[in-house]
Design an enzyme around this catalytic site. Structure first.
Site, PDB file in Angstrom:
ATOM      1  N   GLY A   1       0.824  -1.206   0.000  1.00 54.92           N
ATOM      2  CA  GLY A   1       0.000   0.000   0.000  1.00 54.92           C
ATOM      3  C   GLY A   1       0.858   1.257   0.000  1.00 54.92           C
ATOM      4  O   GLY A   1       0.564   2.228  -0.696  1.00 54.92           O
TER       5      GLY A   1
ATOM      6  N   ARG B   1       7.327   1.815   1.198  1.00 58.26           N
ATOM      7  CA  ARG B   1       7.605   0.385   1.373  1.00 58.26           C
ATOM      8  C   ARG B   1       8.050  -0.228   0.054  1.00 58.26           C
ATOM      9  O   ARG B   1       8.876  -1.130   0.029  1.00 58.26           O
ATOM     10  CB  ARG B   1       6.364  -0.356   1.878  1.00 58.26           C
ATOM     11  CG  ARG B   1       6.003  -0.024   3.268  1.00 58.26           C
ATOM     12  CD  ARG B   1       6.892  -0.770   4.237  1.00 58.26           C
ATOM     13  NE  ARG B   1       6.499  -0.454   5.588  1.00 58.26           N
ATOM     14  CZ  ARG B   1       7.205  -0.745   6.663  1.00 58.26           C
ATOM     15  NH1 ARG B   1       8.355  -1.363   6.532  1.00 58.26           N
ATOM     16  NH2 ARG B   1       6.790  -0.419   7.846  1.00 58.26           N
TER      17      ARG B   1
ATOM     18  N   ARG C   1       2.167  11.205  -8.824  1.00 64.16           N
ATOM     19  CA  ARG C   1       1.459  11.380  -7.544  1.00 64.16           C
ATOM     20  C   ARG C   1       2.228  10.818  -6.347  1.00 64.16           C
ATOM     21  O   ARG C   1       1.634  10.515  -5.302  1.00 64.16           O
ATOM     22  CB  ARG C   1       0.067  10.735  -7.583  1.00 64.16           C
ATOM     23  CG  ARG C   1      -0.886  11.487  -8.491  1.00 64.16           C
ATOM     24  CD  ARG C   1      -2.237  10.805  -8.555  1.00 64.16           C
ATOM     25  NE  ARG C   1      -3.093  11.521  -9.477  1.00 64.16           N
ATOM     26  CZ  ARG C   1      -4.186  12.184  -9.119  1.00 64.16           C
ATOM     27  NH1 ARG C   1      -4.586  12.198  -7.879  1.00 64.16           N
ATOM     28  NH2 ARG C   1      -4.901  12.817 -10.014  1.00 64.16           N
TER      29      ARG C   1
ATOM     30  N   ARG D   1      -0.333  -8.670  -3.454  1.00 61.92           N
ATOM     31  CA  ARG D   1      -0.374  -7.591  -2.466  1.00 61.92           C
ATOM     32  C   ARG D   1       0.477  -8.000  -1.278  1.00 61.92           C
ATOM     33  O   ARG D   1       0.384  -9.144  -0.794  1.00 61.92           O
ATOM     34  CB  ARG D   1      -1.819  -7.332  -2.030  1.00 61.92           C
ATOM     35  CG  ARG D   1      -1.931  -6.512  -0.774  1.00 61.92           C
ATOM     36  CD  ARG D   1      -3.281  -5.893  -0.555  1.00 61.92           C
ATOM     37  NE  ARG D   1      -3.518  -5.578   0.834  1.00 61.92           N
ATOM     38  CZ  ARG D   1      -2.901  -4.602   1.523  1.00 61.92           C
ATOM     39  NH1 ARG D   1      -1.980  -3.855   0.945  1.00 61.92           N
ATOM     40  NH2 ARG D   1      -3.178  -4.391   2.799  1.00 61.92           N
TER      41      ARG D   1
ATOM     42  N   SER E   1      -0.297  -4.886   5.445  1.00 62.26           N
ATOM     43  CA  SER E   1      -0.581  -5.165   6.850  1.00 62.26           C
ATOM     44  C   SER E   1      -2.081  -5.381   7.029  1.00 62.26           C
ATOM     45  O   SER E   1      -2.882  -5.020   6.164  1.00 62.26           O
ATOM     46  CB  SER E   1      -0.102  -4.009   7.722  1.00 62.26           C
ATOM     47  OG  SER E   1      -0.764  -2.827   7.344  1.00 62.26           O
TER      48      SER E   1
ATOM     49  N   ASP F   1      -1.721  -5.003  13.823  1.00 62.51           N
ATOM     50  CA  ASP F   1      -2.493  -4.583  14.997  1.00 62.51           C
ATOM     51  C   ASP F   1      -3.589  -5.622  15.216  1.00 62.51           C
ATOM     52  O   ASP F   1      -3.778  -6.501  14.363  1.00 62.51           O
ATOM     53  CB  ASP F   1      -3.088  -3.178  14.808  1.00 62.51           C
ATOM     54  CG  ASP F   1      -3.908  -3.060  13.536  1.00 62.51           C
ATOM     55  OD1 ASP F   1      -3.337  -2.688  12.498  1.00 62.51           O
ATOM     56  OD2 ASP F   1      -5.108  -3.365  13.577  1.00 62.51           O
TER      57      ASP F   1
ATOM     58  N   ARG G   1       8.615  -3.470  12.448  1.00 59.53           N
ATOM     59  CA  ARG G   1       7.864  -3.539  11.187  1.00 59.53           C
ATOM     60  C   ARG G   1       8.723  -3.967  10.017  1.00 59.53           C
ATOM     61  O   ARG G   1       8.279  -4.704   9.147  1.00 59.53           O
ATOM     62  CB  ARG G   1       7.193  -2.192  10.896  1.00 59.53           C
ATOM     63  CG  ARG G   1       5.991  -2.014  11.796  1.00 59.53           C
ATOM     64  CD  ARG G   1       5.290  -0.705  11.611  1.00 59.53           C
ATOM     65  NE  ARG G   1       4.302  -0.588  12.673  1.00 59.53           N
ATOM     66  CZ  ARG G   1       3.003  -0.509  12.480  1.00 59.53           C
ATOM     67  NH1 ARG G   1       2.515  -0.491  11.276  1.00 59.53           N
ATOM     68  NH2 ARG G   1       2.169  -0.426  13.497  1.00 59.53           N
TER      69      ARG G   1
END
Ligand code: HPA
Length: 234
Positions: free
Chosen positions: A20, A24, A43, A87, A90, A204, A217
């Site tokens: 996403g 990353r 963008r 994909r 998280s 989470d 992470r």
């Protein structure tokens, strides 16, 4: 070039990993690919192409949520002929036995709605992963000793959810985790006969309210990238 991707036709590999977060994508490309070069900056949604074990790979940010992912996945599939889309992201854990840092391989992705709603109308289409990718990712995760769960996830339209009753039903029906992109990726892959999978790290937890510490992470994200790469070329 497309409306949202500045790459030339040959700049995108047949295999695309989609985090996403565009940063990353940068980190994963610099860490895991050889000769990675930036192929998209439109963008700020960064994309990189390089090689992994000699195989060409693109890592392209998808943005958050299904409307954003749908734009990038549509253009990658239709304009750049991407064949395998994985994909890497998280999710929030939704079962007691699913722990922070665990990996979830999303066999199916339930939703309230996706950008494909206009096609399906009253039909409840069941978006599902490519079985070959899923099986290969499961083996790669086992080889790495990463605690991994295979099952259904929930692709929500909202992070700040005002419908706790829906989450309750998802938990009750054994859904492993919640994120915001996979269902539309699976819909598009089905429509265009491509391979898709979502490999997710539990960052989470909706039941325990724990969250992955920031310093952890990178390591857990790295396991996920390696699982995705090994699955793509198994
Ligand atoms: N909800 C939705 N998307 C998410 C979450 C969550 O709790 N965690 C990571 N992505």
């Amino acid at each position: 070039m497309t409306v949202h991707i500045g790459a030339e036709k040959g700049d995108i590999a047949p295999t695309v990993l989609m985090p996403g977060d565009p940063y990353r994508a940068k980190w994963a490309a610099e860490t895991f690919l050889n000769d990675a070069r930036c192929i998209n900056e439109v963008r700020g949604m960064l994309g990189f192409t390089g090689t992994w074990n000699g195989h060409p790979v693109t890592i392209q940010g998808s943005g958050m949520g299904m409307p954003s992912l749908s734009i990038y996945a549509n253009e990658l599939i239709k304009d750049y002929n991407a064949q395998t889309l994985i994909r890497i992201g998280s999710c929030g854990g939704m079962q007691e036995h699913v722990k922070i840092r665990d990996v979830i391989l999303a066999m199916t992705a339930s939703t309230l709605s996706t950008p494909s709603r206009g096609i399906f109308k009253e039909l409840n289409f069941a978006p599902c992963a490519d079985y070959g990718l899923l099986a290969a990712a499961h083996k790669a995760a086992a080889d790495k000793n990463v605690p991994t769960h295979v099952g259904g996830i929930y692709s929500s339209d909202v992070f700040y959810d005002e419908r706790p009753d829906l989450n309750e039903q998802m938990v009750r029906h054994g859904i492993l985790g919640v994120e915001m992109e996979a269902a539309e990726l699976y819909n598009l892959a089905a429509r265009h006969k491509r391979r898709a999978l979502a490999v997710l790290t539990v960052s989470d937890h909706l039941l325990t309210h724990e969250a992955l510490p920031a310093e952890d992470r990178e390591k857990t994200f790295g396991d996920m990238v390696e699982i995705a790469l090994q699955a793509a070329f198994a």
